[in-house]
Design a protein around this motif. Structure first.
Motif, PDB file in Angstrom:
ATOM      1  N   ALA A  11      49.854   5.782 -34.983  1.00 22.83           N
ATOM      2  CA  ALA A  11      50.706   6.662 -35.777  1.00 22.83           C
ATOM      3  C   ALA A  11      50.143   8.079 -35.824  1.00 22.83           C
ATOM      4  CB  ALA A  11      50.861   6.095 -37.184  1.00 22.83           C
ATOM      5  N   SER A  12      48.829   8.216 -35.703  1.00 26.38           N
ATOM      6  CA  SER A  12      48.237   9.552 -35.699  1.00 26.38           C
ATOM      7  C   SER A  12      48.382  10.155 -34.311  1.00 26.38           C
ATOM      8  CB  SER A  12      46.767   9.484 -36.111  1.00 26.38           C
ATOM      9  OG  SER A  12      46.042   8.767 -35.156  1.00 26.38           O
ATOM     10  N   ALA A  13      48.159  11.454 -34.226  1.00 30.31           N
ATOM     11  CA  ALA A  13      48.331  12.161 -32.954  1.00 30.31           C
ATOM     12  C   ALA A  13      47.264  11.765 -31.947  1.00 30.31           C
ATOM     13  CB  ALA A  13      48.301  13.659 -33.193  1.00 30.31           C
ATOM     14  N   GLU A  14      46.111  11.324 -32.411  1.00 28.84           N
ATOM     15  CA  GLU A  14      45.014  11.018 -31.492  1.00 28.84           C
ATOM     16  C   GLU A  14      44.421   9.653 -31.819  1.00 28.84           C
ATOM     17  OE1 GLU A  14      40.727  12.904 -30.784  1.00 28.84           O
ATOM     18  OE2 GLU A  14      42.377  14.262 -30.393  1.00 28.84           O
ATOM     19  N   ILE A  15      44.089   8.898 -30.803  1.00 26.15           N
ATOM     20  CA  ILE A  15      43.447   7.597 -30.943  1.00 26.15           C
ATOM     21  C   ILE A  15      41.975   7.769 -30.613  1.00 26.15           C
ATOM     22  CG2 ILE A  15      43.332   5.250 -30.033  1.00 26.15           C
ATOM     23  CD1 ILE A  15      46.344   5.612 -29.303  1.00 26.15           C
ATOM     24  N   GLU A  16      41.130   7.268 -31.478  1.00 26.18           N
ATOM     25  CA  GLU A  16      39.695   7.326 -31.229  1.00 26.18           C
ATOM     26  C   GLU A  16      39.160   5.914 -31.061  1.00 26.18           C
ATOM     27  OE1 GLU A  16      36.529  10.044 -33.089  1.00 26.18           O
ATOM     28  OE2 GLU A  16      36.482   8.205 -34.278  1.00 26.18           O
ATOM     29  N   LEU A  17      38.537   5.668 -29.924  1.00 29.27           N
ATOM     30  CA  LEU A  17      37.894   4.388 -29.659  1.00 29.27           C
ATOM     31  C   LEU A  17      36.392   4.604 -29.645  1.00 29.27           C
ATOM     32  CD1 LEU A  17      40.156   3.074 -26.753  1.00 29.27           C
ATOM     33  CD2 LEU A  17      40.283   2.508 -29.187  1.00 29.27           C
ATOM     34  N   LYS A  18      35.662   3.670 -30.249  1.00 27.85           N
ATOM     35  CA  LYS A  18      34.207   3.772 -30.321  1.00 27.85           C
ATOM     36  C   LYS A  18      33.591   2.633 -29.528  1.00 27.85           C
ATOM     37  CE  LYS A  18      34.550   5.792 -34.875  1.00 27.85           C
ATOM     38  NZ  LYS A  18      34.405   5.527 -36.303  1.00 27.85           N
ATOM     39  N   PHE A  19      32.810   2.981 -28.523  1.00 25.72           N
ATOM     40  CA  PHE A  19      32.135   2.014 -27.678  1.00 25.72           C
ATOM     41  C   PHE A  19      30.627   2.188 -27.861  1.00 25.72           C
ATOM     42  CE2 PHE A  19      35.211   0.594 -24.196  1.00 25.72           C
ATOM     43  CZ  PHE A  19      36.323   0.824 -24.962  1.00 25.72           C
ATOM     44  N   ALA A  20      29.930   1.088 -28.050  1.00 26.49           N
ATOM     45  CA  ALA A  20      28.472   1.113 -28.162  1.00 26.49           C
ATOM     46  C   ALA A  20      27.887   0.368 -26.968  1.00 26.49           C
ATOM     47  CB  ALA A  20      28.027   0.460 -29.459  1.00 26.49           C
ATOM     48  N   THR A  21      26.824   0.902 -26.397  1.00 29.20           N
ATOM     49  CA  THR A  21      26.179   0.268 -25.253  1.00 29.20           C
ATOM     50  C   THR A  21      24.672   0.253 -25.433  1.00 29.20           C
ATOM     51  OG1 THR A  21      25.902   0.289 -22.863  1.00 29.20           O
ATOM     52  CG2 THR A  21      26.149   2.434 -23.926  1.00 29.20           C
ATOM     53  N   ASP A  22      24.070  -0.808 -24.939  1.00 26.83           N
ATOM     54  CA  ASP A  22      22.609  -0.849 -24.907  1.00 26.83           C
ATOM     55  C   ASP A  22      22.117  -0.865 -23.464  1.00 26.83           C
ATOM     56  OD1 ASP A  22      23.257  -3.408 -24.127  1.00 26.83           O
ATOM     57  OD2 ASP A  22      22.001  -4.424 -25.599  1.00 26.83           O
ATOM     58  N   SER A  23      22.989  -0.445 -22.561  1.00 19.57           N
ATOM     59  CA  SER A  23      22.679  -0.473 -21.127  1.00 19.57           C
ATOM     60  C   SER A  23      21.888   0.740 -20.652  1.00 19.57           C
ATOM     61  CB  SER A  23      23.979  -0.571 -20.320  1.00 19.57           C
ATOM     62  OG  SER A  23      24.624  -1.775 -20.595  1.00 19.57           O
ATOM     63  N   GLY A  24      21.598   1.651 -21.507  1.00 18.13           N
ATOM     64  CA  GLY A  24      20.845   2.834 -21.117  1.00 18.13           C
ATOM     65  C   GLY A  24      21.296   4.048 -21.896  1.00 18.13           C
ATOM     66  N   ASP A  25      20.520   5.103 -21.776  1.00 17.64           N
ATOM     67  CA  ASP A  25      20.875   6.334 -22.480  1.00 17.64           C
ATOM     68  C   ASP A  25      21.912   7.115 -21.677  1.00 17.64           C
ATOM     69  OD1 ASP A  25      19.512   7.670 -20.445  1.00 17.64           O
ATOM     70  OD2 ASP A  25      17.684   7.871 -21.613  1.00 17.64           O
ATOM     71  N   ARG A  26      22.314   8.241 -22.198  1.00 17.34           N
ATOM     72  CA  ARG A  26      23.387   9.015 -21.552  1.00 17.34           C
ATOM     73  C   ARG A  26      22.985   9.563 -20.192  1.00 17.34           C
ATOM     74  NH1 ARG A  26      25.801  11.797 -25.362  1.00 17.34           N
ATOM     75  NH2 ARG A  26      24.618  10.909 -27.061  1.00 17.34           N
ATOM     76  N   GLU A  27      21.697   9.641 -19.889  1.00 12.98           N
ATOM     77  CA  GLU A  27      21.220  10.150 -18.600  1.00 12.98           C
ATOM     78  C   GLU A  27      21.105   9.048 -17.546  1.00 12.98           C
ATOM     79  OE1 GLU A  27      20.713  13.484 -18.297  1.00 12.98           O
ATOM     80  OE2 GLU A  27      21.292  13.662 -20.393  1.00 12.98           O
ATOM     81  N   SER A  28      21.193   7.781 -17.954  1.00 11.91           N
ATOM     82  CA  SER A  28      21.071   6.670 -17.008  1.00 11.91           C
ATOM     83  C   SER A  28      22.331   6.574 -16.148  1.00 11.91           C
ATOM     84  CB  SER A  28      20.856   5.357 -17.768  1.00 11.91           C
ATOM     85  OG  SER A  28      22.039   5.001 -18.477  1.00 11.91           O
ATOM     86  N   GLN A  29      22.271   5.779 -15.083  1.00 11.56           N
ATOM     87  CA  GLN A  29      23.435   5.610 -14.218  1.00 11.56           C
ATOM     88  C   GLN A  29      24.617   5.033 -14.997  1.00 11.56           C
ATOM     89  OE1 GLN A  29      22.059   3.240 -10.913  1.00 11.56           O
ATOM     90  NE2 GLN A  29      21.496   5.052  -9.735  1.00 11.56           N
ATOM     91  N   SER A  30      24.355   4.038 -15.836  1.00 12.59           N
ATOM     92  CA  SER A  30      25.458   3.458 -16.611  1.00 12.59           C
ATOM     93  C   SER A  30      25.969   4.445 -17.646  1.00 12.59           C
ATOM     94  CB  SER A  30      25.034   2.142 -17.274  1.00 12.59           C
ATOM     95  OG  SER A  30      23.975   2.347 -18.180  1.00 12.59           O
TER      96      SER A  30
END
Length: 79
Positions: A11-30
């Motif tokens: 119903a809102s203009a924007e949908i926010e999805l939150k994903f959590a990962t333990d596969s590595g930090d933001r600099e890793s390949q994943s």
């Protein structure tokens, strides 16, 4: 559950999805691949869907993230 989260926020203009990962930090390949995927989702939806990625341990360990998932604070856990 995924469809419920989308329907509840559609119903809102924007949908926010939150994903959590333990596969590595933001600099890793994943981490780089997840960021590219999140950007592709945002572009493909014309900015209507925003995917927030929480990288390795930003929200806690697996047990804490699982509790957040059960509480519907996180939409998906990726490991």
């Amino acid at each position: 559950m995924f469809g419920t989260a989308l329907a509840a926020t559609a119903a809102s203009a924007e949908i926010e999805l939150k994903f959590a990962t333990d596969s590595g930090d933001r600099e890793s390949q994943s981490g780089v691949a997840l960021a590219a995927w999140a950007n592709a989702v945002k572009e493909g939806s014309n900015g209507e869907i925003d995917v927030k990625i929480f990288y390795q341990n930003e929200l806690g360990g697996q047990l804490e993230v699982f509790d957040l998932f059960v509480a519907d604070e996180v939409n998906a856990m990726i490991s």
